[in-house]
Design an enzyme around this catalytic site. Structure first.
Site, short mmCIF file in Angstrom:
data_model
loop_
_atom_site.label_atom_id
_atom_site.label_comp_id
_atom_site.label_asym_id
_atom_site.label_seq_id
_atom_site.Cartn_x
_atom_site.Cartn_y
_atom_site.Cartn_z
N GLY A 32 23.29 41.49 51.50
CA GLY A 32 24.27 41.01 50.52
C GLY A 32 24.04 41.63 49.16
O GLY A 32 22.98 41.44 48.57
N GLY A 40 25.72 40.93 46.35
CA GLY A 40 26.40 40.13 45.32
C GLY A 40 25.42 39.86 44.18
O GLY A 40 24.45 40.59 43.98
N PHE A 41 25.69 38.79 43.44
CA PHE A 41 24.85 38.48 42.29
C PHE A 41 23.40 38.26 42.70
O PHE A 41 22.47 38.74 42.04
CB PHE A 41 25.35 37.24 41.57
CG PHE A 41 26.58 37.49 40.75
CD1 PHE A 41 26.51 38.19 39.57
CD2 PHE A 41 27.82 37.04 41.18
CE1 PHE A 41 27.64 38.43 38.81
CE2 PHE A 41 28.95 37.28 40.43
CZ PHE A 41 28.87 37.97 39.25
N GLU A 92 42.23 28.95 36.73
CA GLU A 92 42.32 30.31 36.18
C GLU A 92 43.59 31.00 36.66
O GLU A 92 44.32 31.62 35.87
CB GLU A 92 41.13 31.16 36.68
CG GLU A 92 39.86 30.93 35.92
CD GLU A 92 38.67 31.66 36.54
OE1 GLU A 92 38.84 32.30 37.60
OE2 GLU A 92 37.57 31.56 35.98
N ASP A 112 25.03 31.47 46.84
CA ASP A 112 25.96 30.49 47.42
C ASP A 112 25.55 30.06 48.83
O ASP A 112 25.94 28.98 49.29
CB ASP A 112 27.38 31.09 47.52
CG ASP A 112 28.08 31.15 46.16
OD1 ASP A 112 27.45 30.81 45.15
OD2 ASP A 112 29.27 31.54 46.14
N ALA A 158 27.49 31.81 39.58
CA ALA A 158 26.79 33.08 39.41
C ALA A 158 25.37 32.94 38.85
O ALA A 158 24.45 33.61 39.32
CB ALA A 158 27.63 33.99 38.50
N GLN A 159 25.21 32.08 37.84
CA GLN A 159 23.89 31.99 37.21
C GLN A 159 22.78 31.61 38.19
O GLN A 159 21.75 32.29 38.25
CB GLN A 159 23.93 30.99 36.04
CG GLN A 159 24.48 31.58 34.76
CD GLN A 159 23.58 32.70 34.22
OE1 GLN A 159 22.37 32.62 34.28
NE2 GLN A 159 24.20 33.74 33.73
C1 LIG Z 1 37.51 34.02 42.06
C2 LIG Z 1 36.12 33.58 41.71
C3 LIG Z 1 35.82 33.27 40.39
C4 LIG Z 1 34.54 32.86 40.06
N1 LIG Z 1 34.27 32.58 38.75
C5 LIG Z 1 33.02 32.25 38.40
C6 LIG Z 1 32.70 32.04 37.01
O1 LIG Z 1 33.55 32.15 36.13
N2 LIG Z 1 31.42 31.70 36.72
C7 LIG Z 1 30.46 31.59 37.68
O2 LIG Z 1 29.30 31.31 37.36
N3 LIG Z 1 30.73 31.77 38.99
C8 LIG Z 1 31.99 32.10 39.36
N4 LIG Z 1 32.29 32.31 40.68
C9 LIG Z 1 31.23 32.08 41.70
C10 LIG Z 1 30.30 33.26 41.80
O3 LIG Z 1 31.02 34.47 41.84
C11 LIG Z 1 29.44 33.08 43.04
O4 LIG Z 1 28.73 31.89 42.90
C12 LIG Z 1 28.49 34.23 43.23
O5 LIG Z 1 29.21 35.42 43.45
C13 LIG Z 1 27.53 33.98 44.37
O6 LIG Z 1 26.69 35.09 44.49
P1 LIG Z 1 26.07 35.47 45.90
O7 LIG Z 1 25.19 36.66 45.65
O8 LIG Z 1 25.48 34.28 46.55
O9 LIG Z 1 27.29 35.90 46.81
P2 LIG Z 1 28.42 36.99 46.56
O10 LIG Z 1 28.47 37.41 45.16
O11 LIG Z 1 29.64 36.44 47.19
O12 LIG Z 1 27.91 38.25 47.39
C14 LIG Z 1 27.77 38.23 48.79
C15 LIG Z 1 27.70 39.66 49.27
O13 LIG Z 1 27.33 39.65 50.63
C16 LIG Z 1 28.12 40.59 51.34
N5 LIG Z 1 28.16 40.13 52.74
C17 LIG Z 1 28.71 39.00 53.21
N6 LIG Z 1 28.47 38.89 54.53
C18 LIG Z 1 27.76 39.98 54.89
C19 LIG Z 1 27.20 40.43 56.13
N7 LIG Z 1 27.32 39.72 57.26
N8 LIG Z 1 26.54 41.60 56.14
C20 LIG Z 1 26.40 42.34 55.00
N9 LIG Z 1 26.91 41.96 53.82
C21 LIG Z 1 27.57 40.79 53.76
C22 LIG Z 1 29.45 40.57 50.64
O14 LIG Z 1 30.16 41.77 50.86
C23 LIG Z 1 29.02 40.39 49.18
O15 LIG Z 1 28.83 41.63 48.54
C24 LIG Z 1 33.55 32.73 41.06
C25 LIG Z 1 33.85 33.04 42.40
C26 LIG Z 1 35.12 33.46 42.72
C27 LIG Z 1 35.45 33.80 44.15
#
Ligand SMILES: Cc1cc2nc3c(=O)[nH]c(=O)nc-3n(C[C@H](O)[C@H](O)[C@H](O)COP(=O)(O)OP(=O)(O)OC[C@H]3O[C@@H](n4cnc5c(N)ncnc54)[C@H](O)[C@@H]3O)c2cc1C
Length: 458
Positions: A17, A19-20, A177, A306, A321-322
């Site tokens: 992953g 993401g953040f 939003e 998440d 995100a944080q």
């Molecule tokens: C529209 C929207 C607005 C938001 N606004 C805010 C905000 O204003 N403030 C805030 O704090 N938070 C906000 N959030 C929430 C925040 O973006 C998430 O909490 C954060 O992105 C979680 O980070 P993460 O790394 O857990 O997952 P993610 O950022 O979702 O990253 C997960 C990654 O895993 C990859 N992935 C998934 N499954 C697989 C797999 N099987 N194999 C390989 N790769 C995979 C995906 O492609 C992705 O790149 C928002 C979310 C959304 C959708």
């Protein structure tokens, strides 16, 4: 794969992953004596908090996403693999990938985030897209812009058009939003673009099943948010559980609301990869982890962002995100300490659990409108222009690391100040599911023009 011949003793860390959480974890391992493989099924990292700006045509996709490979370019111990993780061999410490490859690990960081939940009605997904990826944002942009185009064409041909109702299911931050931004583009940005319709007559409605929108915020900020939405012409209906979604309309029990475009912002569930671990998960599929972010009996696995269910002071750390970034950093730091046996600067060393440093939450509502529940560096509730400016600068700040952050700021400021075109491009199909059905329904409609409004603010 990285050349491991020189470094037989170096530990292998697989991060799933980008993401953040995953990106932060990988970057914080850049200077550790480990070989890192970062796997993502997409080639880019998406700054999700700005997705709605793409969905509503203020920013272009490339302004909020960047190839993971280029972000990691300078970190020689990190390799990037575009593939999808599908399963695990926990005993053999291997990750299985969709292409059939397997990756061995000494440590695994799992950070695949969350996805939409349609509460068992997956057939609604095509009718009411949610917002999670760049593709989702471009699809929402297509539908919203197309509705105005079709209305213009129909007005020209028939002298009438179906009501431009935009229904958003879910009154959380994303729903709010989207609603504010649709209202903004209809009233401010497109006002001069059409000759036959008045885009400002578009009606935006948020349907929230609970008693309040923005449930995670204190009541005074919820009230401020409703007031700001109303100032933008957005209607809010609380206690409104959607029972069906069909092309052109939404049902609440036996009440039918016409909808040119329906968007889904109501439910979130963990990435299905969490369940594939075969370890305990909560009702949303988040992996239950201890204060070291390890699932039961697996100290070599860290679940972050998440996807993790971690509790602090009896409350689940929120899926924003944080905490995701902080969890990624924590996992990387802990792996470094486990490898070196280091005790850490605060003396608590290997026993130091994850702690979420909560600086507060912000939700933007539209141009110049937002609410902010600030917890650091001071405590306070902000709303209106000042909250919006705070939101804007925090988000630009977190874009740091993206080459184009100055371009984003310039584009954003320009669009906001001049009401310019932004990125109002319709790509893909020129059909809007439900538009014709809606038009015919509109001729006989008893409900829906304008959308009924019920507002509960306290
Ligand atoms: C529209 C929207 C607005 C938001 N606004 C805010 C905000 O204003 N403030 C805030 O704090 N938070 C906000 N959030 C929430 C925040 O973006 C998430 O909490 C954060 O992105 C979680 O980070 P993460 O790394 O857990 O997952 P993610 O950022 O979702 O990253 C997960 C990654 O895993 C990859 N992935 C998934 N499954 C697989 C797999 N099987 N194999 C390989 N790769 C995979 C995906 O492609 C992705 O790149 C928002 C979310 C959304 C959708």
């Amino acid at each position: 794969m990285a050349d491991r011949s020189m470094a037989a003793v170096r530990k292998r860390v697989v991060v799933i992953g980008g993401g953040f959480a995953g990106m932060n974890a990988a970057i914080h391992m850049a200077k550790l004596p480990v070989d890192v493989t970062l796997v993502d099924r997409r080639n880019h990292h998406t700054f999700q908090p700005l997705l709605y700006q793409v969905a509503l045509a203020v920013l272009s996709p490339a302004e909020i996403a960047q190839p993971i490979r280029s972000i990691m370019r300078d970190h020689r111990n990190i390799e990037v693999l575009m593939d999808e993780a599908t399963g695990f061999d926990l005993a053999g410490q291997r990750v299985e990938l969709k292409t059939g490859a397997q990756l061995e690990y000494d440590y695994l960081i799992l950070a695949t985030g969350s996805t939409h939940s349609y509460f068992g009605r997956d057939d609604w997904a095509a009718l009411a897209p949610g917002l999670k990826t760049i593709e989702d944002a471009v699809e929402i942009r297509r539908r919203v812009l197309l509705a105005f185009e079709l209305a213009e064409r129909q007005m020209q041909e028939h002298g009438t058009h179906p009501p431009l109702n935009f229904v958003i299911v879910g009154g959380g931050p994303t729903g709010v939003e989207l609603a504010g931004a649709i209202s903004d583009i209809a009233r401010l940005y497109m006002a001069k673009d059409f000759r036959h319709i008045n885009p400002a007559t578009a009606h935006v409605l948020i349907l929230e099943g609970g008693d309040h929108i923005l449930a995670a915020y204190p009541p005074d900020l919820q009230k401020k948010a409703v007031e700001q939405l109303q100032d933008l012409g957005v209607s809010v209906r609380t206690g409104a559980r959607v029972t069906d979604i069909q092309p052109g309309y939404v049902m609440i029990s036996d009440e039918r609301l016409l909808s040119a475009v329906t968007l889904w912002a109501a439910g979130v569930q963990a990435s299905p990869l969490g369940k594939a671990l075969g370890l305990p998960v909560d009702r949303r599929g988040c992996v239950i982890v201890d204060r070291f972010l390890n699932p039961q009996e697996h100290p070599e696995i860290f679940v972050c962002g998440d996807l993790a269910h971690v509790e602090e002071d009896g409350h689940q750390v929120p899926g924003v995100a944080q905490p995701a970034m902080q969890m990624g950093t924590y996992a990387a730091t802990r792996i470094g300490r486990l490898i070196s046996g280091e005790r850490g600067s605060d003396g608590t060393g290997l026993n130091e659990p994850f702690h979420y440093f909560d600086k507060g939450d912000m939700a933007t509502i539209g141009r110049k409108a937002a609410i902010a529940n600030i917890k650091w560096p001071f405590k306070g509730h902000l709303s209106g222009l000042f909250a919006w400016l705070t939101w804007l600068f925090v988000h630009i700040f977190f874009l740091i690391g993206f080459r184009n952050r100055i371009a984003v700021f310039r584009q954003w400021a320009w669009t906001y100040l001049t009401f310019s075109d932004g990125a109002r491009l319709i790509t893909g199909s020129q059909e809007l599911t439900g538009w014709d059905e809606e038009y015919h329904a509109a001729q006989n409609a008893t409900v829906g023009t304008p959308v009924n409004v019920t507002t509960k603010t306290s």
